[in-house]
Scaffold this motif. Structure first.
Motif: not given
Length: 212
Positions: A61-76, A123-130
Motif C-alpha cells: 500500500l505504501g508503494h502504490e499510494l506514493m505513486h498515486r500521491e506523486v502523480a496527483r501532486r504533479l497534476g494527474y 520518472l518521478k512517478i515510477a521512482l516513488a513506489g520502489p
C-alpha cells in the motif's frame, strides 16, 4: 453535500473518481497478506500475522499510494486498481515457500488536469513506489538485527517484504499489459535506474544470507 471530485478542489478541476478504489485496496491488502503469510508461515501465529499485515501495508500500500500521491501532486488523475489475476498469481507462487510474484494491481495514471506534462514526470512517478520500499527496508533491516526475539523476527518480515518488492519493481520488465516501474525508470534515466537497482540488490543480500 457529496462532492463529485477528488481532492476538494486541489486540482481546480472536477472529475469523477474510480468508485471501486477503496474496495480494490481492501481486497488486495487481504489477498497479499494471506500470500505473504503463506510464504513466511505466519498464518497460525497472531504476532507473525500482524507483522505480515504491516509488511504488506508498508510494502504494497505504501508503494502504490506514493505513486498515486506523486502523480496527483504533479497534476494527474491517479487511482489504484486491483489486478485479480495478479492477486491469484501471488497466492499460487507463495505456495512454493521460496518466492512470490507480487502483482496485486497498479496505480492507474490518467490525463494531466493542470500544468503541462514534463519529460521527467514519468520518472518521478515510477521512482516513488520502489523508493518507498527501499526506505522501509533500510529502516527495518537494522531493527531485525538489534531487537530482541520475537520482535526481531517481526522486523525481519517487514524488511524482507519491502526488500523483495523494491527489487522486483526495479527489474526492467515490460510485458503485454504489464510495465514494471524499473522499465519506466530505465527508459527515462539509465543512471538513476542503475543506482536504484544496485541498492535494491544490496538490500536483498542479507535476506539470502539468513536463508542460507
Amino acid at each position: 453535500m457529496r462532492r463529485n471530485y477528488w481532492g476538494g478542489g486541489y486540482y481546480g478541476v472536477s472529475f469523477r473518481p474510480y468508485r471501486h478504489e477503496l474496495r480494490d485496496i481492501v481486497i488486495a491488502l487481504v489477498a497479499m497478506t494471506i500470500a505473504f503469510a503463506i510464504l513466511f508461515h505466519t498464518l497460525s501465529h497472531v504476532g507473525g500475522l500482524v507483522a505480515t499485515f504491516i509488511a504488506v501495508l508498508t510494502g504494497f500500500l505504501g508503494h502504490e499510494l506514493m505513486h498515486r500521491e506523486v502523480a496527483r501532486r504533479l497534476g494527474y488523475i491517479a487511482y489504484f486498481r486491483a489486478w485479480f489475476v495478479g492477486l491469484l498469481l501471488a497466492l499460487v507462487t507463495a505456495l512454493t515457500g521460496f518466492f512470490i510474484i507480487a502483482t496485486p494491481g497498479a496505480t492507474v495514471i490518467g490525463p494531466k488536469v493542470w500544468g503541462y506534462p514534463r519529460r521527467d514526470d514519468e520518472l518521478k512517478i515510477a521512482l516513488a513506489g520502489p523508493a518507498t520500499n527501499i526506505a522501509f527496508a533500510v529502516i527495518f533491516l537494522p531493527l531485525s538485527l538489534l531487537l530482541p526475539t520475537p520482535f526481531s523476527s517481526y522486523a525481519s518480515i517487514i524488511y524482507a517484504t519491502n526488500a523483495w518488492l523494491g527489487f522486483f519493481n526495479m527489474l526492467p520488465l515490460a510485458l503485454p499489459g504489464i510495465m514494471v516501474d524499473g522499465f519506466r525508470i530505465f527508459r527515462n534515466n539509465v543512471k538513476v535506474w542503475v543506482v536504484m537497482f544496485v541498492v535494491s540488490v544490496l538490500l536483498m543480500i542479507p535476506m539470502f544470507i539468513v536463508m542460507l
